[in-house]
Design an enzyme around this catalytic site. Structure first.
Site, mmCIF file in Angstrom:
data_model
loop_
_atom_site.group_PDB
_atom_site.id
_atom_site.type_symbol
_atom_site.label_atom_id
_atom_site.label_comp_id
_atom_site.label_asym_id
_atom_site.label_seq_id
_atom_site.Cartn_x
_atom_site.Cartn_y
_atom_site.Cartn_z
ATOM 1 N N GLU A 190 5.541 -0.441 1.002
ATOM 2 C CA GLU A 190 4.769 -1.239 0.046
ATOM 3 C C GLU A 190 5.497 -2.579 -0.155
ATOM 4 O O GLU A 190 6.743 -2.612 -0.138
ATOM 5 C CB GLU A 190 4.708 -0.479 -1.288
ATOM 6 N N LYS A 207 -4.261 -1.016 -3.981
ATOM 7 C CA LYS A 207 -3.680 0.018 -4.838
ATOM 8 C C LYS A 207 -4.562 0.339 -6.050
ATOM 9 O O LYS A 207 -5.003 -0.566 -6.763
ATOM 10 C CB LYS A 207 -2.295 -0.429 -5.302
ATOM 11 N N ASN A 260 -2.128 -5.248 -4.886
ATOM 12 C CA ASN A 260 -1.030 -4.650 -4.135
ATOM 13 C C ASN A 260 -1.716 -3.964 -2.958
ATOM 14 O O ASN A 260 -2.418 -2.964 -3.148
ATOM 15 C CB ASN A 260 -0.292 -3.643 -5.034
ATOM 16 N N ASN A 264 8.010 1.549 -3.475
ATOM 17 C CA ASN A 264 9.194 0.943 -4.113
ATOM 18 C C ASN A 264 9.382 1.723 -5.405
ATOM 19 O O ASN A 264 8.624 1.515 -6.362
ATOM 20 C CB ASN A 264 8.947 -0.527 -4.487
ATOM 21 N N CYS A 318 2.669 3.867 -3.223
ATOM 22 C CA CYS A 318 3.641 4.205 -4.236
ATOM 23 C C CYS A 318 3.150 5.138 -5.339
ATOM 24 O O CYS A 318 3.046 6.325 -5.117
ATOM 25 C CB CYS A 318 4.248 2.926 -4.808
ATOM 26 N N GLU A 326 4.108 -4.329 -12.723
ATOM 27 C CA GLU A 326 2.984 -4.310 -11.769
ATOM 28 C C GLU A 326 1.669 -4.517 -12.484
ATOM 29 O O GLU A 326 0.772 -5.174 -11.947
ATOM 30 C CB GLU A 326 2.970 -2.980 -11.014
HETATM 31 N N1 ING Z 1 6.664 2.509 -8.340
HETATM 32 C C1 ING Z 1 7.005 3.672 -8.994
HETATM 33 C C2 ING Z 1 6.431 4.952 -8.409
HETATM 34 O O1 ING Z 1 5.402 5.454 -8.820
HETATM 35 C C3 ING Z 1 7.540 4.722 -11.060
HETATM 36 C C4 ING Z 1 6.764 3.589 -10.476
HETATM 37 C C5 ING Z 1 8.917 4.774 -10.884
HETATM 38 C C6 ING Z 1 6.888 5.713 -11.712
HETATM 39 C C7 ING Z 1 9.645 5.853 -11.409
HETATM 40 C C8 ING Z 1 7.591 6.809 -12.236
HETATM 41 C C9 ING Z 1 8.976 6.857 -12.093
HETATM 42 O O2 ING Z 1 7.115 5.459 -7.538
HETATM 43 C C10 ING Z 1 5.508 1.982 -7.881
HETATM 44 N N2 ING Z 1 5.630 0.805 -7.250
HETATM 45 O O3 ING Z 1 4.415 2.516 -8.056
#
Ligand code: ING
Length: 318
Positions: A47, A124, A107, A194, A169, A143
């Site tokens: 991503e 996304k 995204n 990410n 993601c 985001e």
């Molecule tokens: N990043 C993260 C993901 O869903 C996140 C956001 C991080 C959610 C850690 C929960 C815990 O992996 C993206 N870019 O969606």
């Protein structure tokens, strides 16, 4: 009879805020060439693979981040990636920040076939994080400030002798992502991510990020009889550590390949798409076993609603 696609997951290490598109594209081409040496047919990039993960920074004016977005794909900086892929006869999926001519910010991920044609595009659906500056956080996850939610759902595309879907993601954490693709007979789902290791008060949460990332993708693969490729941009990027642990998962839910480093690295597997039938035609024969007539809440209700505290006498026969 097998129907094998040799897939490469091209994990990226950190991309610096000031790293140019040209420098990043050179890294992507290097991974593409490694894939060619292994006779890969499809390379999956993460991503937002062209820039640093810029939603970690707040800007009052969101257009201050527009230099992280692509207004054309390919553009002058990314054309060399498309040219080299076509020369090598390798397809790829690429995640990037898309700024449309009418000013929408998504995204996005595209799928390019071995002849260099765009087979599909995905924007996304599940946008995590927050919309406004939260200075108490060690870093932001904005985001929801910089990207809008796609209304296009989860399409599948024919290519590479199979049926392919894409997700990005946070999408991988929601079972609906896999099921909507599964209901279109998907055989290979490509997911870039990410995932910052949040310095949350709960240290266990950070320690579980790798487990949760694999858990959801393995479950999605098994419950829909599909291959799933999860590709990270990981390592410590601009002071924030992100999860690596890219994987290639079979329709059994088993991990068949996993990255064990956090930098630029290619892992690959021979994905026999015929194996999907072993699950789609038996345990998860949706046409025979699913009960959409009793699943109404899944599409009717957004948030969870608990039952009343003083319930009437329970049970269906009251
Ligand atoms: N990043 C993260 C993901 O869903 C996140 C956001 C991080 C959610 C850690 C929960 C815990 O992996 C993206 N870019 O969606």
């Amino acid at each position: 009879m097998s129907r094998i696609v040799h897939v490469g997951a091209a994990q990226l290490g950190p991309i610096g805020r000031d790293e140019t598109r040209k420098e990043v594209v050179e890294r992507l081409i290097d991974l593409l060439q490694q894939g060619a040496e292994e006779a890969c047919e499809l390379i999956v990039f993460p991503e937002l693979a062209l820039t640093t993960f810029f939603p970690r920074w707040f800007t009052e004016d969101i257009s201050a981040h527009d230099h992280f977005f692509e207004t054309e794909m390919p553009g002058p900086d990314t054309q060399p990636l498309f040219d080299e892929a076509r020369r090598l006869g390798i397809g790829f999926s690429l995640g990037y920040a898309e700024l449309t001519p009418d000013g929408h910010r998504y995204n996005t991920c595209i799928l390019i076939d071995r002849a260099g044609r765009q087979v599909g595009k995905y924007r996304k659906v599940h946008i995590p994080g927050h919309e406004h500056h939260e200075p108490s956080r060690p870093f932001q996850h904005l985001e929801r400030r910089y990207f809008q939610e796609s209304m296009d759902g989860f399409p599948v595309f024919r290519g590479f002798d199979g049926i392919i879907g894409m997700a990005l993601c946070n999408d991988r954490r929601w079972p609906e992502t896999y099921r909507v693709l599964g209901l279109q007979a998907v055989e290979l789902i490509l997911i870039g991510y990410n995932t910052p290791l949040w310095y949350a008060p709960d240290p266990d949460h950070n320690a579980l990020q790798g487990f949760h990332s694999h858990l959801v993708m393995q479950a999605g693969a098994y419950q829909n009889g599909t291959w799933v490729v999860g590709v990270a941009k990981g390592g410590i990027e601009e002071g924030v550590e992100a999860l690596s642990q890219s994987v290639i998962i079979g329709p059994s839910g088993q991990i068949v390949a996993q990255a064990i480093t956090s930098g630029d690295v290619l892992i690959s597997a021979h994905c026999d798409l015929e194996l999907c039938k072993r699950y789609k035609d038996t345990l998860f024969d949706f046409g025979r076993y699913r009960r959409p007539e009793v699943y109404g809440l899944i599409t009717e209700r957004k948030g969870a609603i608990a039952p009343p505290l003083d319930p009437a006498p329970g049970g269906l026969d009251q």
